[in-house]
Design a protein around this motif. Structure first.
Motif, short mmCIF file in Angstrom:
data_model
loop_
_atom_site.label_atom_id
_atom_site.label_comp_id
_atom_site.label_asym_id
_atom_site.label_seq_id
_atom_site.Cartn_x
_atom_site.Cartn_y
_atom_site.Cartn_z
N THR A 34 0.83 -1.22 -0.11
CA THR A 34 -0.03 0.04 -0.07
C THR A 34 0.72 1.30 -0.06
OG1 THR A 34 -1.47 -1.22 1.29
CG2 THR A 34 -1.69 1.10 1.26
N ASP A 55 -4.83 -6.25 9.36
CA ASP A 55 -4.51 -6.31 7.83
C ASP A 55 -4.65 -7.77 7.31
OD1 ASP A 55 -3.68 -5.96 5.29
OD2 ASP A 55 -1.97 -5.18 5.89
N GLY A 57 -3.71 -10.20 4.87
CA GLY A 57 -2.70 -10.55 4.02
C GLY A 57 -1.68 -9.20 4.22
N GLU A 80 0.02 -12.93 7.83
CA GLU A 80 0.69 -13.04 6.45
C GLU A 80 0.93 -14.36 6.34
OE1 GLU A 80 1.34 -11.39 3.46
OE2 GLU A 80 2.19 -13.49 2.86
N ARG A 82 2.86 -15.88 4.01
CA ARG A 82 4.37 -16.17 3.62
C ARG A 82 5.29 -15.63 4.49
NH1 ARG A 82 2.19 -14.33 -1.51
NH2 ARG A 82 2.64 -15.70 -3.13
C1 SAM Z 1 -1.19 -7.13 -2.25
S1 SAM Z 1 -0.26 -7.64 -0.87
C2 SAM Z 1 -0.75 -6.30 0.20
C3 SAM Z 1 0.25 -6.44 1.67
C4 SAM Z 1 -0.17 -5.49 2.91
N1 SAM Z 1 -1.55 -5.43 3.11
C5 SAM Z 1 0.24 -3.96 2.23
O1 SAM Z 1 -0.92 -3.32 2.06
O2 SAM Z 1 0.89 -3.51 1.97
C6 SAM Z 1 -1.46 -9.12 -0.36
C7 SAM Z 1 -0.70 -10.21 0.61
O3 SAM Z 1 -1.69 -11.07 1.13
C8 SAM Z 1 -1.05 -12.19 1.27
N2 SAM Z 1 -1.96 -13.26 1.29
C9 SAM Z 1 -2.71 -13.78 0.05
N3 SAM Z 1 -3.56 -14.72 0.66
C10 SAM Z 1 -3.31 -14.88 2.01
C11 SAM Z 1 -3.94 -15.72 2.80
N4 SAM Z 1 -5.06 -16.61 2.38
N5 SAM Z 1 -3.67 -15.65 3.99
C12 SAM Z 1 -2.88 -14.77 4.34
N6 SAM Z 1 -2.14 -13.81 3.72
C13 SAM Z 1 -2.37 -13.94 2.41
C14 SAM Z 1 0.01 -12.16 -0.01
O4 SAM Z 1 0.95 -13.12 0.59
C15 SAM Z 1 0.30 -10.79 -0.01
O5 SAM Z 1 1.48 -10.49 0.91
#
Ligand code: SAM
Length: 197
Positions: A34, A55, A57, A80, A82
């Protein structure tokens, strides 16, 4: 010359914030994390004294840490999946000495969403549909996973009490139950702020 005390500039601009991370992570910022101005706006809408914002993910913690910095009376959490990204979030938290934040290295389906008051969602599940620009190739992607996560989140958001706030960024809105009322949006409609009736 005496000691020069400089104030940290991490929270003032995207470029300086992104310096908290390795170069590879910095390069992903424009596409996956973001922007600072959006994080500030979203967090201001979600912040409420003594409440918990999650938040879903949280990546490398950019939204969570910016939210926590500008809203010291609200607790910001990030979940998160990963572990590498989670590790960078923890490192950035330590470096910035942010106290009102915490990160979990879990799939969001393993977190008790009932324990949080308000939510931020930057289209985390879209990576299952988008074949370009994936963060890595270490996890499974599929249309059915997109459906599963989206329905799961829809059901959980539907159970939340009236007054629950939600901010979405670049969302397809599949995860938003009809009870959530749009209160504000950015001019390009990418950022939307909702409150449950
Ligand atoms: C678009 S990024 C946004 C990161 C953060 N929210 C930001 O705004 O800076 C989406 C994140 O969601 C994580 N993600 C996707 N599916 C997920 C799940 N089922 N559980 C946890 N994390 C997840 C991805 O690994 C990625 O790091």
């Amino acid at each position: 010359m005496g000691n020069v005390i400089t104030r940290p500039t991490w929270f003032l601009a995207d470029a300086s914030f992104d310096w908290l991370y390795p170069e590879r992570i910095q390069r992903m910022s424009g596409r996956h994390w973001t922007p600072l101005s959006i994080a500030r706006k979203a967090a201001a809408f979600l912040a409420e004294e003594g409440k918990k914002v999650l938040d879903i993910g949280s990546g490398v913690g950019k939204f969570t840490l910016i939210g926590a910095h500008y809203n010291p009376r609200t607790f910001f959490y990030g979940v998160e999946q990963r572990s590498e990204l989670h590790h960078y979030a923890l490192a950035a938290q330590e470096y910035t000495r942010t106290e009102n934040a915490a990160f979990f290295n879990l799939n969001f389906t393993q977190v008790n969403l009932a324990a949080y008051d308000h939510f931020y969602f930057y289209n985390a599940f879209f990576e299952n549909l988008d074949v370009n620009d994936r963060i890595d190739h270490n996890i499974e992607y599929s249309d059915s996973l997109y459906q599963y996560y989206t329905r799961y989140l829809f059901r959980e958001l539907n159970k939340k009490p009236a007054g629950t706030r939600l901010v979405t960024f670049h969302s397809l809105e599949d995860e938003i139950p009809p009870g959530y009322e749009l209160k504000e949006a950015s001019a390009d409609f990418m950022l939307k702020m909702w409150v449950k009736r």
